[in-house]
Design an enzyme around this catalytic site. Structure first.
Site: not given
Ligand code: BG6
Length: 485
Positions: A149, A178-179, A183, A217, A241, A332
């Site tokens: 992404k 989309d990581h 999870k 976050e 996400h 954030k």
């Molecule tokens: C990313 C965003 O895709 O996901 C970041 O670009 C964000 O802004 C991050 O901090 C959050 O990923 P995770 O795995 O830490 O929840």
């Protein structure tokens, strides 16, 4: 007792474009190493780092060793195993925008093994890489490409990117990451819903009062302000996400756990989302706090109107969900790093106990990170005399304690996703039409606030976002769950 089965994948050549970049260092190389240690990477698997800088294999191996040590919290790794892994790594210097290096790369690639090319580069290079791979005959019908992404900045750019990739690759070869889908707990959403009979009959507007999805976050955007300031929370987190999380909660059961069956159902949800109205969105931007800079300083844009927080109420117009709002928020510099999904159920239709004061709604909460787990709040009789007084207790399950002696190690999303690429399984990757549908829903909302000249509301670092975000639920007679670790 949990027995995990590790089945080695087929031999592969994985080319990591952007092989010396941040993602390779923080995620890709450490993930590969952990899969190697788990016994999943076959002997003849190769990883080829590619970047512009001149470097030889030995230097790249040193880079990878440092990355792995850093990701492991500095823990010393058993040297023999580490060396075995590093021996599988190589490096080729390639100038993506010119002719240099492509031939050398081709010479490293082996016929007869799975070939995957990971585009861990700036999005502006995705199309160039696809073109060059093709022009240098390094990609055949079996080659897979992995695209990070952001996949586009809006609908038009996502369409253009899909079209460019489609010139050389079939949809079955394209792995859009989309990581969040990698999870463990996100995959667990599907297991909880579709491997239990318990929840599904209640999983609809008749029984569910509302759904809350929070991805909070504690970090700010310092260091990546240039990218973030053009994106904002809507594009950076919601379009991908949070949208995926919403889909997994809201979708119909697919007929099988197979790529297109799952993705078809997710697509239907996205298409059923109501357009966002201005009163249903609250945007925020963090202020400076004691010891921390404000968003504008972090983003190095003193006049920025980009949101670092967003909350919204989303309606889904289909038979299952009409009348059940989904509240989403992400931001954030909030109070804690905490992501969870909560399903709040409706009141029982009729109260039979005299003393209902203690009554609270049943809530199923699924904790994505940290402290992955599930919690179901149920009503019971308060113990002891005094009549039938009600109280709520949590049925609490932490996955770490429930699944393993001394706590199960939860693999990183990238471990699962990279192995899925090698296995050729696209279930946890986004299809082109899904990404486009998500943009088609996001774009008009952004256009509305831009046309209205809307500015994000300031909020204090370490808070839960702007007050108005709380009001978004209060005025519906509901409240957000607390953000805490
Ligand atoms: C990313 C965003 O895709 O996901 C970041 O670009 C964000 O802004 C991050 O901090 C959050 O990923 P995770 O795995 O830490 O929840």
């Amino acid at each position: 007792m949990m027995v995990s089965r590790i089945i080695p994948v087929e031999p592969f050549d994985l080319v990591v474009f952007g092989g010396t970049g941040d993602l390779a260092r923080r995620k890709i190389l450490p993930a590969l190493y952990r899969r190697f240690r788990a016994g999943q990477m076959p002997k003849n698997a190769r990883v080829i780092g590619v970047a512009r800088a001149a470097m030889d294999d030995a230097a790249y191996r040193a880079f990878a060793a440092a990355a792995i040590a850093e990701a492991g919290g500095g823990e010393a790794e058993p040297p023999a195993e580490g060396a075995d892994f590093l021996a599988r790594l190589g490096y080729v210097a390639v100038d993506a925008e010119a002719a240099a290096g492509w031939e050398a790369l081709g010479a490293r690639l082996r016929p007869g093994v799975v070939r995957a090319c990971y585009f861990s580069v700036a999005p502006g290079l995705f199309a160039t890489l696809a073109d060059r791979l093709h022009a240098h005959a390094l990609a055949g019908p079996g080659t897979r490409i992995v695209v990070e992404k952001p996949f586009g900045h809006d609908l038009d750019s996502a369409r253009a990117l899909n079209a460019t990739l489609a010139r050389h690759f079939g949809e079955g070869q394209i792995y859009r990451i989309d990581h969040y889908l990698g999870k463990e707990t996100v995959q667990n959403l599907m297991a909880v819903r579709f491997a239990n009979i318990l929840f599904e009959p209640l999983w609809n507007a008749r029984f569910v009062d509302h759904v809350q999805i929070t991805v909070a976050e504690s970090v700010g955007v310092a260091g990546r302000g240039a990218y973030y300031d053009r994106a904002g929370a809507m594009r950076d987190m919601v379009q991908n996400h949070l949208m995926q999380l919403l889909c997994l909660i809201a979708m119909e059961p697919p007929h099988r756990f197979e790529p297109d069956a799952v993705r078809d159902e997710k697509l239907k949800v996205i298409r059923a989302l109501d357009p966002l109205l201005p009163g249903e969105v609250v945007r925020g931007q963090y202020r400076a706090g004691p010891g921390s800079a404000g968003y504008r300083a972090d983003a190095q844009n003193p006049a920025s109107d980009t949101e670092s927080f967003i909350a919204m109420r989303v309606g889904i117009s289909n038979w299952r969900w009409k009348g059940t709002p989904f509240y989403l928020r992400t931001g954030k510099r909030l109070r804690a790093r905490a992501s969870e999904i909560a399903i709040a159920f409706r009141e029982p239709p009729h109260a039979i106990f005299d003393q209902q004061e203690g009554w609270k709604e049943n809530v199923l909460s699924i904790r994505l990170q940290p402290n992955e787990g599930m919690n179901l709040r149920v009503m019971i009789k308060e113990p002891g005399p005094g009549g039938m007084r009600l109280t709520d207790v949590p049925l609490d399950m932490s996955f770490a304690t429930a699944l393993g002696a001394g706590g199960a190690v939860i693999p990183d999303a990238y471990e699962r996703l990279i192995m899925d690429v090698i296995r050729g399984n696209q279930t946890l990757f986004m299809r082109g039409d899904e990404v486009e549908a998500a943009w088609a829903w996001t774009d008009p909302a952004i256009a509305l606030w831009q046309a209205a000249g809307d500015r994000p509301l300031p909020y204090d670092p370490g808070s839960s976002g702007p007050e108005d975000a709380l009001m978004l639920m209060h005025r519906d007679g509901r409240r957000w769950r607390e953000i805490r670790e």
